[in-house]
Design a protein around this motif. Structure first.
Motif, mmCIF file in Angstrom:
data_model
loop_
_atom_site.group_PDB
_atom_site.id
_atom_site.type_symbol
_atom_site.label_atom_id
_atom_site.label_comp_id
_atom_site.label_asym_id
_atom_site.label_seq_id
_atom_site.Cartn_x
_atom_site.Cartn_y
_atom_site.Cartn_z
ATOM 1 N N ALA A 26 -32.530 52.419 20.030
ATOM 2 C CA ALA A 26 -32.243 53.046 18.738
ATOM 3 C C ALA A 26 -30.776 52.852 18.345
ATOM 4 O O ALA A 26 -30.459 52.530 17.191
ATOM 5 C CB ALA A 26 -32.596 54.529 18.777
ATOM 6 N N ASP A 51 -30.203 49.178 17.390
ATOM 7 C CA ASP A 51 -30.708 48.857 16.056
ATOM 8 C C ASP A 51 -29.775 49.400 14.978
ATOM 9 O O ASP A 51 -29.511 48.728 13.975
ATOM 10 C CB ASP A 51 -32.112 49.422 15.876
ATOM 11 C CG ASP A 51 -32.731 49.005 14.553
ATOM 12 O OD1 ASP A 51 -32.855 47.782 14.310
ATOM 13 O OD2 ASP A 51 -33.077 49.885 13.744
ATOM 14 N N ARG A 52 -29.256 50.612 15.204
ATOM 15 C CA ARG A 52 -28.333 51.208 14.228
ATOM 16 C C ARG A 52 -27.060 50.370 14.107
ATOM 17 O O ARG A 52 -26.572 50.128 12.996
ATOM 18 C CB ARG A 52 -27.998 52.646 14.653
ATOM 19 C CG ARG A 52 -26.998 53.344 13.744
ATOM 20 C CD ARG A 52 -26.879 54.825 14.103
ATOM 21 N NE ARG A 52 -26.450 55.041 15.467
ATOM 22 C CZ ARG A 52 -25.180 54.956 15.877
ATOM 23 N NH1 ARG A 52 -24.220 54.612 15.026
ATOM 24 N NH2 ARG A 52 -24.870 55.198 17.141
#
Length: 332
Positions: free
Chosen positions: A319, A322-323
């Motif tokens: 996560a 991806d950010r």
């Protein structure tokens, strides 16, 4: 003529020594507070003074002698992140050594790590930088010291502490002497990196790969002298944490145009860009980018691609990765 690179370009920095990123003024201030005389490690203009890489290690350790409490490391973390923010860094990983934070004692290490994590959370809030930690054994301290370092890493791994590695004098000991520590960290699920190919030649990179099996190599640039090894790095997708300014400053290569980072990229090795110990080498990530753009005619697209590779190689959860990629690719 090289393209002008926007200093605010979002950047990922994977190879940053925590104490080595300490601003000289910060260390001088701590020394004054603690009545320590380390004036010999500074130049007249206030920077760090040393003759060569081995003297640099001595100066580095003298500077770290001012860092004595968890609160000192908390303050250092905020100072380091403020500097990274000026460079446009959105994600960074930093090498932390239990040898400097409690002497390898797990309970003492927890206190230091907690203070650093608290500062990292403040840095995330105030500067927008995500910081992760990599426990690092100090090679020239010897194989026996690497074991408690690995145990400290295993006992405190989590969202913040995600990796394990080794740094220090490459000419001391052999990678096989540190297999216990790396095996211990690997079995606990920590991601692995190892300094090699800065001073020890291409062979040191090959030995690190064979015995320690890291997914990233710190520096690794001397692999260029063994093209079969370069091909192995490319084929196995081993990521190099390249620090060109550090290599030039210390005389590994005479200039940016002579540095092999461009040749490594051409041979499809995954390279990332970092500053290593920026105040020691009188550099910033913005200055590195400017020098590389001038030396190799790299464009903003080149740097975005390198930063995307660095984000994909980061020792963080999917996560977070991806950010960070969204920010780098302009999707955020």
């Amino acid at each position: 003529m090289s393209e002008k690179i926007d200093p605010a370009l979002p950047k990922v920095e994977l190879h940053l020594h925590f104490e080595g990123a300490a601003p000289p003024a910060f260390i001088r201030g701590l020394a004054k507070e603690k009545n320590l005389d380390i004036s010999k490690i500074f130049t007249e203009d206030g920077g760090y003074a040393y003759r060569d890489f081995w003297h640099f290690l001595e100066v580095y350790e003298a500077a770290t002698s001012t860092l004595q409490t968890p609160e000192d490391f908390h303050r250092l973390c905020l100072a380091v992140l403020e500097d990274r923010a000026r460079d446009g860094v959105v994600y960074a990983e930093t090498f932390l050594s239990p040898d400097f934070c409690g002497g390898g004692d797990v309970s003492a290490w927890r206190e230091y790590l907690h203070a650093i994590e608290e500062a990292a959370a403040i840095g995330q809030r105030d500067f927008g930088i995500t910081l992760k930690g990599i426990v690092t054994a100090i090679r020239h301290f010897g194989p026996e010291k690497s074991r408690p370092a690995a145990i400290c890493a295993v006992e405190t791994k989590g969202d913040f502490l995600t990796g394990f590695g080794i740094a220090g004098d490459e000419k001391m000991h052999h990678p096989k002497d540190f297999t216990w520590a790396f095996d211990c960290a690997r079995e606990a699920g920590l991601r692995l990196t190892a300094h090699a190919g800065e001073w020890g030649g291409a062979k040191s990179v090959r030995d690190a790969l064979d015995y320690l099996k890291p997914e990233r190599i710190g520096h690794g640039v001397q692999a260029i002298d063994d093209l079969a090894l370069v091909d192995r790095l490319a084929e196995d997708r081993v990521v190099l944490e390249v620090c060109p300014g550090s290599n030039v400053f210390l005389g590994v290569y005479p200039s940016f145009p002579a540095h092999p980072v461009d040749k490594l990229r051409e041979r499809e090795v995954i390279v990332t860009l970092s500053t290593d110990d920026p105040p020691f080498f009188r550099t910033t990530l913005v200055q590195e980018y400017e020098a590389l753009a001038k030396a190799f005619s790299w464009t903003e697209a080149d740097f975005r691609a390198i930063n995307a590779d660095a984000a994909r190689a980061a020792f963080c959860d999917a996560a977070t990765k991806d950010r960070i990629l969204q920010i780098i690719e302009g999707r955020a």
